[in-house]
Write an enzyme that holds these catalytic residues in place. Structure first.
Site, mmCIF file in Angstrom:
data_model
loop_
_atom_site.group_PDB
_atom_site.id
_atom_site.type_symbol
_atom_site.label_atom_id
_atom_site.label_comp_id
_atom_site.label_asym_id
_atom_site.label_seq_id
_atom_site.Cartn_x
_atom_site.Cartn_y
_atom_site.Cartn_z
ATOM 1 N N TRP A 276 0.833 -1.207 0.000
ATOM 2 C CA TRP A 276 0.000 0.000 0.000
ATOM 3 C C TRP A 276 0.873 1.265 0.000
ATOM 4 O O TRP A 276 0.530 2.268 -0.618
ATOM 5 C CB TRP A 276 -0.901 0.000 1.246
ATOM 6 N N HIS A 277 2.013 1.182 0.666
ATOM 7 C CA HIS A 277 2.849 2.379 0.787
ATOM 8 C C HIS A 277 3.591 2.730 -0.488
ATOM 9 O O HIS A 277 4.084 3.853 -0.632
ATOM 10 C CB HIS A 277 3.851 2.217 1.942
ATOM 11 N N GLY A 278 3.699 1.813 -1.404
ATOM 12 C CA GLY A 278 4.365 2.184 -2.653
ATOM 13 C C GLY A 278 4.798 0.988 -3.461
ATOM 14 O O GLY A 278 4.907 -0.131 -2.952
ATOM 15 N N PHE B 296 1.502 8.226 -1.156
ATOM 16 C CA PHE B 296 0.901 6.919 -0.878
ATOM 17 C C PHE B 296 -0.564 6.905 -1.247
ATOM 18 O O PHE B 296 -1.119 7.869 -1.647
ATOM 19 C CB PHE B 296 1.092 6.554 0.598
#
Lengths: 450, 473
Positions: free
Chosen positions: B321-323, B473
């Site tokens: 999810w963060h990248g 994000f």
């Protein structure tokens, strides 16, 4: 009892936000242009047309082709607007320079001695004695600039014109202990490299760093507190040293009164000047400077001509070479009292000594350090021609051939030695033919008239 | 548009407040429309084109919501509409965020396909998860369907939490879209919370960023051990003040308009175990994964094996999810391993407090090194420098310590709940004089907040360094 919120805080926040909104609105409203101390004079439209020039910095032979302006698609225009809106808002908000002062105050409280700028070369460094400066943070090989000076010297020698390289000082000395931990400055290293090349090639030099160091005074007293430039007093000491060399090595007679401080009246304007570094951090960070006005007690008469801007001033030292309008009112952010001396940086200027036209004609290739020196040096000359290669883009040797100076002095501060444009003596990088065409559009004005 | 920008502080926010509380006072529909229009404008300011992506997401999820509601009322199974909503939302996220990364990695495996250049819409992970939360809440019966597309649009695009969260679940604010009540207490609390967040962001995080970025910009071979540790500590503090500052501003702004978002941070750096850390850090994301992934998968009630599987899925997704980078994926799995270690051995919880805190802080710090690095190689090099494999003199560390010691000291101080503890002590001491002391407290705290605001405004107007980590994000 303790609450995580505060009605007072909310009210103050709303008030501050409203005040900011008003500042923003008023700041965005069109106003009269601010008085800028270093603003270049505006040329008259008639002169521009006559000289066939498009801007103040390029000569007749260097006009570029017109760039067709294309209309951007609306989406791109919106993007362009958005990308500049924040900077425009910041600029509008800080028209009164309230925020910059607050910024400096906060940084002073937080004990910061290096205030980074978005452009690292403009980061402001506070020295241990409380004075401000920029630093030349990167080591560089500048011997190429030394070779350029040698080449210029040889080109001039072919014309039987001597060249003297004068190394102006800079605010920081070699391994200056006043620098904060971890901050290095390479300005003096640049100067040493250049002087080394000149020494190898027998180009005469004068190192004013040694002159000032030998004066036995505190080094920082030669420079402004909030600016990287030297003071008029330091420039006068430098003038004494240059005059000595002119007399001894070139046989130019210099009247004693020109180098006698007692022959000048000095007037101090207290707390009058906020220098280049000071303007970036506000007066709360490191205070402000005094500005001293040096005026000769003996008779003088000059014409100071800036041909490319169609500007001319005639009168005494104080009327022609000093620009008293630059210190008329105290204006820390919009004014630049440093330009009291010689008016600032011009592509080319000519100063005629109307009382002693028989004295030598000297051409000075200069940077901003020359501002405070120029009026003193003009006393020793029949004509002093100053050329700032950052803004002068015509062919230098063409002008040399036309003007036939008796001596060319190149004087740059140590930090400037790394600037390529100041050593661009041969823009077309080919040997220049002797001047054979008509002289440039600007003519030497008849002496004694306006 | 950034909260920490002159345009927002001195043009956008005053204009929206004026419209909301003066022009449209008492007109809920008009107020909501104003907030929706302002939110779309706020989003379009950063990248005008991407507002269309968000509007498409709003429209699609509005229809998914109606579809789920209709089928639910008819008693039909919701697998199809929920799957369709998930595929659409996650597909949108995949295309913008992960497609390029996937194709690049496939190319490494020999599957050469053209790799498109796709710009990432700011905050897409946040608004996509919020949109999905709406459909899932309606499906699970946690909230009623939103009949008004403008109401749903307002929920998804509401500018306070649009770009960097907190991820507000639909059920949390569903009633407040039409039925909220604005009060002075909420408004003033919101103002103060916003100012605290602004101060965290501009006066602490942005300054720490200069140190952290300098450390990461130093080539590994020239990075001294001291500067590597200083850089990692500053990044650990920077990311906390950056994100929690943004969350404070978001929560404060929401409250100014009568919305109550849940807390996103709860002093994460006091945690004495990694499990505790994740109960205190980015709470809205943990809650989202818990409610919509972990529990639906069975949570921890179906045996050790499935609990491990569920944890693995959640932390893999958290990382991703963060990248779109292997570093984020490894960062997620790093926490999976730490949590499994804690849960299976029970070791950290049994340790003395200081030891537990030290272990947790150290692990979190290493985690942020992995998180901040551009690649696994860069992470390895940085960690190597932290353990003496780097080089270069310690002059840089001395320089940054000399320049930023006060910021670092204040950042460490405010990362622990010392100020609230002191406040409680003082308030207990003065409790009997509350009537007299409260106005003084109110005034003094208000003045401090004003000073924070003015100082932050000065930094912003001066145009100092102002990045936002979580926008990506």
């Amino acid at each position: 009892m303790a609450h995580s919120h505060s009605s007072t805080g909310a009210v103050l926040f709303l008030c501050a936000m409203a005040a900011g909104a008003v500042l923003l609105l008023t700041g965005l409203a069109p106003t009269e242009p601010a008085r800028e101390g270093v603003r270049l004079p505006q040329r008259k439209a008639a002169y521009t047309a006559q000289a066939g020039m498009s801007d103040g910095r390029r000569g007749p032979g260097q006009l570029g082709e017109a760039v067709p302006v294309q209309t951007e698609p609306p989406f791109e225009r919106i993007r362009d607007f958005l990308s500049t809106a924040d900077a425009a808002a910041n600029s509008a908000l800080d028209k009164g320079h309230l925020f910059i002062q607050l910024y400096g105050g906060v940084q002073a409280l937080s004990d910061r001695t290096v205030l980074e700028d978005v452009d690292p070369q403009y980061s402001v460094v506070k020295l241990t004695d409380g004075t401000l400066t920029f630093v030349n943070a990167e080591p560089q090989d500048v011997t190429g600039h030394g070779r350029s000076v040698v080449r210029l010297s040889r080109a001039l020698a072919g014309r039987e014109i001597p060249l003297l390289y004068v190394q102006a000082p800079q605010k920081l000395q070699e391994d200056d202990p006043r620098l904060p931990t971890g901050v290095a400055d390479y300005g003096n290293d640049y100067a040493d490299q250049l002087l080394g090349v000149l020494a190898e090639n027998d180009v005469p030099t004068l190192d004013l760093r040694k002159t000032l160091a030998a004066a036995g005074r505190d080094w920082s007293s030669f420079f402004f507190r909030t600016d990287h430039h030297w003071t008029p007093e330091a420039a006068f000491i430098a003038h004494q040293a240059i005059a000595e060399v002119l007399e001894r090595d070139y046989g130019f007679p210099i009247p004693a009164e020109h180098t006698d401080p007692a022959a000048f009246t000095r007037t101090c304007l207290s707390d009058w000047f906020l220098g280049s570094q000071g303007k970036r951090v506000g007066p709360l960070y490191a205070g402000v400077d005094d500005m001293e006005i040096w005026e000769p007690n003996f008779a003088t008469d000059f014409t100071y001509s800036i041909p490319i801007y169609d500007t001319e001033r005639t009168g005494s030292f104080s009327e022609a070479l000093l620009f008293p309008e630059r210190v008329e009112e105290k204006d820390f952010f919009n004014g630049n009292p440093y330009t009291l001396y010689a008016g600032g940086d011009y592509p080319m200027a000519r100063i005629y000594n109307l009382l002693a036209p028989e004295r030598p004609r000297i051409m000075l290739l200069r940077d901003s350090y020359a501002c405070v020196l120029t009026p003193f040096l003009a006393l020793d000359c029949g004509e002093l021609i100053t050329v700032d290669l950052r803004y002068f883009h015509d062919d230098l040797l063409t002008y040399v051939d036309w003007l036939e100076p008796d001596l060319v002095i190149v004087m740059y501060t140590a930090g400037s030695v790394a600037l390529d444009e100041l050593f661009d003596f041969f823009p077309q990088d080919a040997p220049q033919p002797p001047y054979a065409l008509d002289p440039p559009a600007v003519e030497k004005p008849a002496l004694g008239t306006n | 548009m950034l909260f920490s920008s002159s345009i927002f502080l001195f043009a956008f926010l005053p204009a929206v407040l004026l419209g909301y509380y003066v022009v449209f006072r008492g007109m809920r529909r008009a107020q909501n429309l104003l907030l929706l229009a302002a939110s779309l404008f706020f989003y379009a300011w950063g990248e005008p084109w991407f507002v269309l992506v968000m509007m498409a997401s709003i429209a699609a999820n509005y229809l998914f919501g109606l579809w789920v509601h209709t089928w639910k009322r008819r008693g039909r199974r919701l697998l199809l509409p929920v799957t369709a909503a998930c595929v659409c939302n996650l597909g949108l996220l995949f295309v913008f965020k992960y497609l390029t990364f996937t194709l690049k990695n496939l190319a490494l495996l020999g599957l050469n396909t053209p790799i498109p250049v796709i710009e990432l819409p700011i905050g897409i992970s946040f608004f996509t998860f919020q949109a999905l939360s709406y459909v899932l809440d309606v499906a699970m019966g946690a909230a009623q369907v939103q009949r008004s597309p403008f109401g749903l649009g307002l929920y998804i695009s509401l500018f306070p939490q649009l770009i960097a969260g907190p991820i507000v679940k639909y059920a949390t604010v569903a009633d407040e879209i039409q039925g909220r009540r604005e009060t002075w207490a909420d408004f003033s609390d919101g103002c103060c919370r916003f100012l605290v967040g602004l101060g965290k962001k501009v006066l602490l995080s942005n300054q720490l960023a200069l140190v952290a970025d300098a450390a990461w910009d130093t080539p590994a071979g020239s990075l001294s051990t001291a500067f590597a540790w200083l850089g990692s500590l500053c990044y650990t503090l920077q990311i906390y003040y950056d994100f929690s500052g943004y969350s404070d501003m978001a929560i404060g702004l929401g409250r100014m308009f009568g919305f109550h978002f849940l807390e996103n941070f709860n002093w994460p750096y006091v945690s004495r175990s990694v499990t505790e850390f994740w109960r205190r850090w980015h709470i809205s994301l943990s809650t989202w994964f818990r409610d919509y992934v972990y529990i639906p998968l069975g949570g921890s009630r179906r045996g050790k094996g499935k609990t491990l599987r569920n944890l693995f899925v959640v932390w893999l997704l958290t990382g991703v999810w963060h990248g779109a980078n292997w570093t984020f994926l490894c960062w997620g799995l790093f926490y999976f391993l730490l949590l499994v270690l804690e849960k299976t051995t029970g070791q950290v919880a049994a340790w003395p407090r200081v030891l537990g805190w030290g272990w947790t802080f150290l692990m979190v710090n290493f985690g942020w090194v992995l998180f901040r690095a551009d690649s696994l190689t860069a992470c390895g090099a940085f960690l190597g420098a932290m353990f003496g494999q780097g080089g270069g003199p310690d002059l840089q560390a001395a320089y940054y310590l000399e320049q930023y010691w006060l910021v670092i000291l204040l950042s460490v101080f405010f990362a622990f709940p010392i100020a609230p503890w002191l406040t409680r002590k003082v308030s207990a001491y003065f409790d009997q004089y509350a009537r007299h002391v409260f106005p003084l407290w109110d005034g003094a705290y208000g003045l401090v907040l004003l000073l924070i605001f003015l100082a932050a405004a000065a930094f912003l107007v001066k145009g100092t360094y102002n990045p936002f980590i979580y926008f990506n994000f």
